[in-house]
Write a protein that holds these residues in place. Structure first.
Motif: not given
Lengths: 115, 113
Positions: A31, A33, A45, A56, A96-104, A106
């Motif tokens: 993913t 952004y 975003i 998105i 795999a998307g921040s909702t899975r607890g993974n760090t985003i 930058f």
């Protein structure tokens, strides 16, 4: 080794021009952004892509068009630049998307100034 | 719609002291994550700490800890033994199943020597 890299870091351009900001991540993330940070530091975003597919698309003028040639790249094209487009643009990625607890993660940001 | 509110635009703390940055959020989701990001003058966004909403235990990372009050939708950041390098903008953020991260407007933290 830069995980998320953006080019250029600084860009000064005239109103009406078309410009691109490139972004690449070498983390193998699915993913990516684009975020915009305005003069008041508000970070918002713009777009999100998952495996080259647009996920998105916030309320952004259609002068802004993201392009993802592969999942490691997400470029931002801006047509007919306006003064209000001046901002810092951040590219980011996550596994795999921040909702899975993974760090985003930058990038360092690209400072766009429209004159 | 999700919102994140940071009510303190600026704060100052004496070096070596402790400071707490406030954050409240609003979400209708039950499964979400909360983050604090730091943005130093270099503008690089750096993850400081994150919290899973389903975990009751407060997250800690060295000198950084959070006070997560789920019922009150509050997620404050405590920085202990403040150091000059902690001076930065701090952003509170939340993410839900829609894969969006929503940021607050930030709190600028000054460290006084």
């Amino acid at each position: 080794d830069t995980a998320v890299s953006q080019t250029p870091k600084y860009l000064v351009t005239q109103m009406g021009n078309d410009k691109s900001i490139k972004c690449e991540q070498n983390l193998g993330h699915d993913t990516m952004y684009w975020y915009k940070q305005d003069s008041k530091k508000f970070l918002k975003i713009m777009f999100s892509y998952n495996n080259k597919e647009l996920i998105i698309n916030e309320t952004v003028p259609n002068r802004f068009s993201p392009k993802s040639p592969d999942k490691a790249h997400l470029n931002l094209h801006i047509n007919s630049l306006e003064l209000g487009d001046s901002a810092v643009y951040f590219c980011a990625s996550s596994p795999a998307g921040s909702t899975r607890g993974n760090t985003i993660y930058f990038g360092e940001g690209s400072w766009l100034t429209v004159v | 719609a999700q919102t994140v509110t940071q009510s303190q635009p600026e704060m100052s703390v004496q070096e070596a002291e402790t400071v707490t940055l406030s954050c409240t959020y609003d979400t209708s989701e039950s499964d979400y994550y909360l983050f604090w990001y730091k943005q130093p003058p270099s503008r690089q966004m750096i993850l400081v700490i994150r919290q899973e909403a389903y975990k009751q235990q407060n997250a800690t990372e060295n000198r950084f800890s959070v006070n997560f009050q789920k019922a009150a939708k509050s997620f404050s950041l405590k920085i202990s033994d403040s150091q000059l390098g902690d001076a930065a903008m701090y952003f509170c953020a939340t993410a839900n199943r829609d894969d969006k991260i929503i940021f607050g407007k930030g709190t600028r933290l000054h460290i006084l020597p």
